[in-house]
Structure formats: structure tokens, C-alpha cells
Design a protein around this motif. Structure first.
Motif, PDB file in Angstrom:
ATOM      1  N   SER A  36      -1.395   9.577   2.763  1.00 59.31           N
ATOM      2  CA  SER A  36      -2.686  10.154   3.127  1.00 59.31           C
ATOM      3  C   SER A  36      -2.606  11.673   3.031  1.00 59.31           C
ATOM      4  CB  SER A  36      -3.084   9.737   4.548  1.00 59.31           C
ATOM      5  OG  SER A  36      -2.207  10.333   5.494  1.00 59.31           O
ATOM      6  N   GLY A  37      -3.689  12.341   3.439  1.00 57.20           N
ATOM      7  CA  GLY A  37      -3.670  13.797   3.438  1.00 57.20           C
ATOM      8  C   GLY A  37      -2.705  14.361   4.453  1.00 57.20           C
ATOM      9  N   SER A  38      -2.299  13.541   5.437  1.00 56.58           N
ATOM     10  CA  SER A  38      -1.355  14.000   6.461  1.00 56.58           C
ATOM     11  C   SER A  38       0.088  13.759   6.076  1.00 56.58           C
ATOM     12  CB  SER A  38      -1.657  13.295   7.791  1.00 56.58           C
ATOM     13  OG  SER A  38      -2.993  13.541   8.196  1.00 56.58           O
ATOM     14  N   GLY A  39       0.339  13.020   5.008  1.00 50.36           N
ATOM     15  CA  GLY A  39       1.705  12.748   4.585  1.00 50.36           C
ATOM     16  C   GLY A  39       1.898  11.277   4.247  1.00 50.36           C
ATOM     17  N   GLU A  40       3.157  10.834   4.239  1.00 50.85           N
ATOM     18  CA  GLU A  40       3.495   9.446   3.966  1.00 50.85           C
ATOM     19  C   GLU A  40       3.972   8.794   5.251  1.00 50.85           C
ATOM     20  OE1 GLU A  40       6.043   8.612   0.748  1.00 50.85           O
ATOM     21  OE2 GLU A  40       4.783   9.576  -0.767  1.00 50.85           O
ATOM     22  N   PHE A  41       3.542   7.516   5.454  1.00 50.92           N
ATOM     23  CA  PHE A  41       3.857   6.823   6.696  1.00 50.92           C
ATOM     24  C   PHE A  41       4.190   5.371   6.393  1.00 50.92           C
ATOM     25  CE2 PHE A  41       0.608  10.019   7.389  1.00 50.92           C
ATOM     26  CZ  PHE A  41       1.143  10.787   8.409  1.00 50.92           C
ATOM     27  N   GLU A  42       4.917   4.780   7.328  1.00 51.55           N
ATOM     28  CA  GLU A  42       5.070   3.329   7.385  1.00 51.55           C
ATOM     29  C   GLU A  42       4.090   2.812   8.417  1.00 51.55           C
ATOM     30  OE1 GLU A  42       8.994   1.974   8.100  1.00 51.55           O
ATOM     31  OE2 GLU A  42       9.668   2.313   6.031  1.00 51.55           O
ATOM     32  N   ALA A  43       3.292   1.840   8.026  1.00 53.24           N
ATOM     33  CA  ALA A  43       2.262   1.305   8.913  1.00 53.24           C
ATOM     34  C   ALA A  43       2.294  -0.218   8.853  1.00 53.24           C
ATOM     35  CB  ALA A  43       0.884   1.827   8.530  1.00 53.24           C
ATOM     36  N   ARG A  44       1.940  -0.809   9.963  1.00 52.76           N
ATOM     37  CA  ARG A  44       1.851  -2.262  10.016  1.00 52.76           C
ATOM     38  C   ARG A  44       0.388  -2.673   9.901  1.00 52.76           C
ATOM     39  NH1 ARG A  44       6.222  -5.014  11.395  1.00 52.76           N
ATOM     40  NH2 ARG A  44       4.947  -6.778  12.050  1.00 52.76           N
ATOM     41  N   ARG A  45       0.190  -3.871   9.380  1.00 57.51           N
ATOM     42  CA  ARG A  45      -1.165  -4.402   9.295  1.00 57.51           C
ATOM     43  C   ARG A  45      -1.666  -4.750  10.683  1.00 57.51           C
ATOM     44  NH1 ARG A  45      -1.416  -9.261   5.210  1.00 57.51           N
ATOM     45  NH2 ARG A  45      -3.374  -9.497   6.339  1.00 57.51           N
ATOM     46  N   ALA A  46      -2.878  -4.351  10.994  1.00 60.48           N
ATOM     47  CA  ALA A  46      -3.482  -4.735  12.260  1.00 60.48           C
ATOM     48  C   ALA A  46      -3.801  -6.223  12.239  1.00 60.48           C
ATOM     49  CB  ALA A  46      -4.753  -3.922  12.497  1.00 60.48           C
ATOM     50  N   ALA A  47      -3.830  -6.811  13.428  1.00 57.07           N
ATOM     51  CA  ALA A  47      -4.121  -8.250  13.510  1.00 57.07           C
ATOM     52  C   ALA A  47      -5.497  -8.575  12.937  1.00 57.07           C
ATOM     53  CB  ALA A  47      -4.028  -8.715  14.962  1.00 57.07           C
ATOM     54  N   SER A  48      -6.430  -7.610  13.013  1.00 61.70           N
ATOM     55  CA  SER A  48      -7.782  -7.827  12.497  1.00 61.70           C
ATOM     56  C   SER A  48      -7.874  -7.646  10.989  1.00 61.70           C
ATOM     57  CB  SER A  48      -8.765  -6.868  13.182  1.00 61.70           C
ATOM     58  OG  SER A  48      -8.386  -5.524  12.920  1.00 61.70           O
ATOM     59  N   CYS A  49      -6.829  -7.126  10.343  1.00 60.51           N
ATOM     60  CA  CYS A  49      -6.851  -6.904   8.893  1.00 60.51           C
ATOM     61  C   CYS A  49      -6.358  -8.168   8.209  1.00 60.51           C
ATOM     62  CB  CYS A  49      -5.979  -5.699   8.526  1.00 60.51           C
ATOM     63  SG  CYS A  49      -6.034  -5.272   6.762  1.00 60.51           S
ATOM     64  N   LEU A  50      -7.252  -9.114   7.989  1.00 60.79           N
ATOM     65  CA  LEU A  50      -6.873 -10.382   7.368  1.00 60.79           C
ATOM     66  C   LEU A  50      -6.747 -10.275   5.857  1.00 60.79           C
ATOM     67  CD1 LEU A  50      -9.101 -12.875   9.409  1.00 60.79           C
ATOM     68  CD2 LEU A  50      -6.713 -12.236   9.797  1.00 60.79           C
ATOM     69  N   LEU A  51      -7.435  -9.323   5.239  1.00 60.64           N
ATOM     70  CA  LEU A  51      -7.335  -9.145   3.791  1.00 60.64           C
ATOM     71  C   LEU A  51      -6.026  -8.448   3.456  1.00 60.64           C
ATOM     72  CD1 LEU A  51      -8.658  -9.322   0.995  1.00 60.64           C
ATOM     73  CD2 LEU A  51      -9.734  -7.112   1.461  1.00 60.64           C
ATOM     74  N   ASP A  52      -5.206  -9.104   2.632  1.00 61.01           N
ATOM     75  CA  ASP A  52      -3.916  -8.528   2.263  1.00 61.01           C
ATOM     76  C   ASP A  52      -4.113  -7.246   1.459  1.00 61.01           C
ATOM     77  OD1 ASP A  52      -2.595 -10.542   3.491  1.00 61.01           O
ATOM     78  OD2 ASP A  52      -2.044 -11.625   1.670  1.00 61.01           O
ATOM     79  N   PRO A  53      -3.592  -6.100   1.920  1.00 58.98           N
ATOM     80  CA  PRO A  53      -3.662  -4.880   1.111  1.00 58.98           C
ATOM     81  C   PRO A  53      -2.750  -5.005  -0.105  1.00 58.98           C
ATOM     82  CG  PRO A  53      -3.264  -4.387   3.446  1.00 58.98           C
ATOM     83  CD  PRO A  53      -3.033  -5.855   3.263  1.00 58.98           C
ATOM     84  N   GLY A  54      -3.167  -4.383  -1.190  1.00 61.64           N
ATOM     85  CA  GLY A  54      -2.384  -4.368  -2.417  1.00 61.64           C
ATOM     86  C   GLY A  54      -2.027  -2.951  -2.804  1.00 61.64           C
ATOM     87  N   LEU A  55      -1.090  -2.838  -3.737  1.00 61.67           N
ATOM     88  CA  LEU A  55      -0.688  -1.517  -4.204  1.00 61.67           C
ATOM     89  C   LEU A  55      -1.882  -0.786  -4.805  1.00 61.67           C
ATOM     90  CD1 LEU A  55       2.758  -2.318  -5.878  1.00 61.67           C
ATOM     91  CD2 LEU A  55       2.350  -1.195  -3.673  1.00 61.67           C
ATOM     92  N   GLY A  56      -2.066   0.441  -4.394  1.00 57.74           N
ATOM     93  CA  GLY A  56      -3.169   1.247  -4.896  1.00 57.74           C
ATOM     94  C   GLY A  56      -4.447   1.104  -4.110  1.00 57.74           C
ATOM     95  N   ASP A  57      -4.494   0.196  -3.119  1.00 49.65           N
ATOM     96  CA  ASP A  57      -5.707   0.028  -2.335  1.00 49.65           C
ATOM     97  C   ASP A  57      -5.932   1.232  -1.431  1.00 49.65           C
ATOM     98  OD1 ASP A  57      -6.007  -2.397  -3.488  1.00 49.65           O
ATOM     99  OD2 ASP A  57      -5.662  -3.591  -1.682  1.00 49.65           O
ATOM    100  N   LEU A  58      -7.189   1.569  -1.219  1.00 51.83           N
ATOM    101  CA  LEU A  58      -7.573   2.595  -0.251  1.00 51.83           C
ATOM    102  C   LEU A  58      -7.830   1.901   1.079  1.00 51.83           C
ATOM    103  CD1 LEU A  58      -8.252   5.621   0.173  1.00 51.83           C
ATOM    104  CD2 LEU A  58     -10.649   5.027  -0.284  1.00 51.83           C
ATOM    105  N   VAL A  59      -7.080   2.266   2.114  1.00 50.51           N
ATOM    106  CA  VAL A  59      -7.154   1.578   3.397  1.00 50.51           C
ATOM    107  C   VAL A  59      -7.525   2.572   4.489  1.00 50.51           C
ATOM    108  CG1 VAL A  59      -5.466  -0.162   2.700  1.00 50.51           C
ATOM    109  CG2 VAL A  59      -4.686   1.927   3.845  1.00 50.51           C
ATOM    110  N   LEU A  60      -7.961   2.014   5.618  1.00 46.82           N
ATOM    111  CA  LEU A  60      -8.255   2.813   6.802  1.00 46.82           C
ATOM    112  C   LEU A  60      -7.025   2.794   7.694  1.00 46.82           C
ATOM    113  CD1 LEU A  60     -10.238   4.435   8.522  1.00 46.82           C
ATOM    114  CD2 LEU A  60     -11.025   2.269   9.516  1.00 46.82           C
ATOM    115  N   LEU A  61      -6.462   3.973   7.948  1.00 47.34           N
ATOM    116  CA  LEU A  61      -5.209   4.104   8.682  1.00 47.34           C
ATOM    117  C   LEU A  61      -5.499   4.681  10.061  1.00 47.34           C
ATOM    118  CD1 LEU A  61      -2.076   3.883   8.434  1.00 47.34           C
ATOM    119  CD2 LEU A  61      -2.099   6.269   7.655  1.00 47.34           C
ATOM    120  N   ALA A  62      -4.913   4.074  11.085  1.00 45.21           N
ATOM    121  CA  ALA A  62      -5.074   4.550  12.464  1.00 45.21           C
ATOM    122  C   ALA A  62      -3.715   4.989  13.001  1.00 45.21           C
ATOM    123  CB  ALA A  62      -5.659   3.445  13.343  1.00 45.21           C
TER     124      ALA A  62
END
Length: 214
Positions: A31-57
Motif C-alpha cells: 500500500s502507500g504505507s509500505g508492505e505488510f503481512e495481513a490475514r483475511r478477515a472472517a467476513s472476507c469470503l472471496l479469495d483474494p488473488g495476486l494483483g487484486d486491490l483489497v481493503l486493508l485495515a
């Protein structure tokens, strides 16, 4: 530790990020803040793929991907959950539709329980190793039935057949064992064979207006 805490407090609560790596439910995002390791939220049922734009908390316990915002339109979408997944409607109906088809796959057991089940298809192919059917009544209306089997066994207390024409072609032999056999032909009854045997333990009776032998 204070530096890490200060860095987390400096991050925005939420921001958009791009998925750069996937390892199970752990994602590598940029992201604009850097690179992070993040886990999928329980509510994120759609599997993210490489190159996807996601909402990060970001929060005090780490970072989570909340949802997939944008992805390649040609990329398939897959819903998944770590444990059991149930789709339910408190009222109304649940509809699953697919323009090009629907696949249901499981290495375990598939159960269908309904008050009334209807199947409508122009063609159906079924491949089943062992089929056990238990029911009260079967009604079938078809134009043609063809059965090819190595062995067929029918057990019934009563069998009734109403046919316009019946043809039986038996290559080798046919055996009928019954306590009482009655054959009634309105026009003619013809028996042709190389050898004909009739054995009666008590009585043999032939009754006709004309009898021709030889």
C-alpha cells in the motif's frame, strides 16, 4: 516495541492495497504505507488473488484484509471459509444460477432434503457405483426405455404388465416354475420346436372340436 507501536499508530485505520503474495490465509500486500503481512478477515469470503486491490485495515493486533475491491474481470471468483459454511434465508428462497453451468464437488457426502424435489433437464447422465432406492411409489412416463445389464433380478409379490405387443428373444433357455400357469389366446396358440415334451403326474386332457395329429 515502542517503535513498532508508534509505527502502527501512525498507519491509517484503513487503506487500499495490492496483493503481491499469498500463503494460505496470510497475504502479502503493498500500500502507500509500505508492505505488510495481513490475514483475511472472517467476513472476507472471496479469495483474494495476486494483483487484486483489497481493503486493508490496521489495528493493534496487526493487519487484516476486509474485502476485495477490484480484480481482473477474467479472473474466477472463489468463496471459501476455514470451517463449515452455511447459506440460509430466514424467509424466501435461495437461488444458485450460472449461465455456463453449475458444478457441485465434494469428496464427502452430499445430502438433499426437501419437501418436494423437482429436476428438469433436456438430458441427464448419471454414473453411480451402487444405488439404493427406498420409496413408496414410482411413476414413469417415457417414450422408450433401453436397459443393458449382465444380470437383472426382480422380486415382487405381484406383477402386472399390459402390453400391445411383446417380443422376447432368448438365445439359450427359459425356465418358468409356478404352482399354476394359465395361457389364453383369443385367435391362435402356436408352439414350434424340434422336440416337444409334455409330462403330467396325474392327468393330461386335450379338448377341442377338431384334433389333428401328424
Amino acid at each position: 516495541m515502542r517503535d513498532n507501536l508508534a509505527r502502527k499508530l501512525a498507519l491509517p485505520p484503513q487503506e487500499a492495497a495490492t496483493v503481491t503474495g499469498i500463503a494460505g490465509r496470510v497475504l502479502r500486500v503493498r500500500s502507500g504505507s509500505g508492505e505488510f503481512e495481513a490475514r483475511r478477515a472472517a467476513s472476507c469470503l472471496l479469495d483474494p488473488g495476486l494483483g487484486d486491490l483489497v481493503l486493508l485495515a490496521h489495528h493493534e493486533r496487526g493487519s487484516h484484509v476486509l474485502a476485495v475491491l477490484e480484480r481482473d474481470e477474467e479472473a474466477p471468483a472463489r468463496l471459501s471459509a476455514d470451517g463449515d459454511l452455511e447459506i440460509a434465508a430466514a424467509s424466501g428462497r435461495v437461488t444458485v444460477s450460472g449461465r455456463d453451468g453449475i458444478d457441485m464437488l465434494t469428496p464427502g457426502e452430499a445430502v438433499l432434503a426437501a419437501g418436494t424435489a423437482r429436476v428438469s433437464s433436456q438430458r441427464a447422465d448419471a454414473s453411480i457405483g451402487v444405488l439404493n432406492y427406498l420409496g413408496d411409489q414410482v411413476t414413469a412416463q417415457v417414450d422408450r426405455v433401453k436397459t443393458v445389464a449382465q444380470s437383472v433380478e426382480t422380486v415382487a409379490s405381484r406383477l402386472v404388465q399390459r402390453l400391445d405387443r411383446a417380443y422376447r428373444f432368448i438365445a439359450r433357455s427359459e425356465t418358468v416354475r409356478a404352482e399354476y400357469v394359465e395361457v389364453e389366446a383369443r385367435a391362435a396358440y402356436v408352439v414350434k420346436s424340434e422336440t416337444t415334451l409334455m409330462n403330467s403326474a396325474a392327468l393330461t386332457k386335450i379338448d377341442s372340436s377338431q384334433i389333428h395329429l401328424g
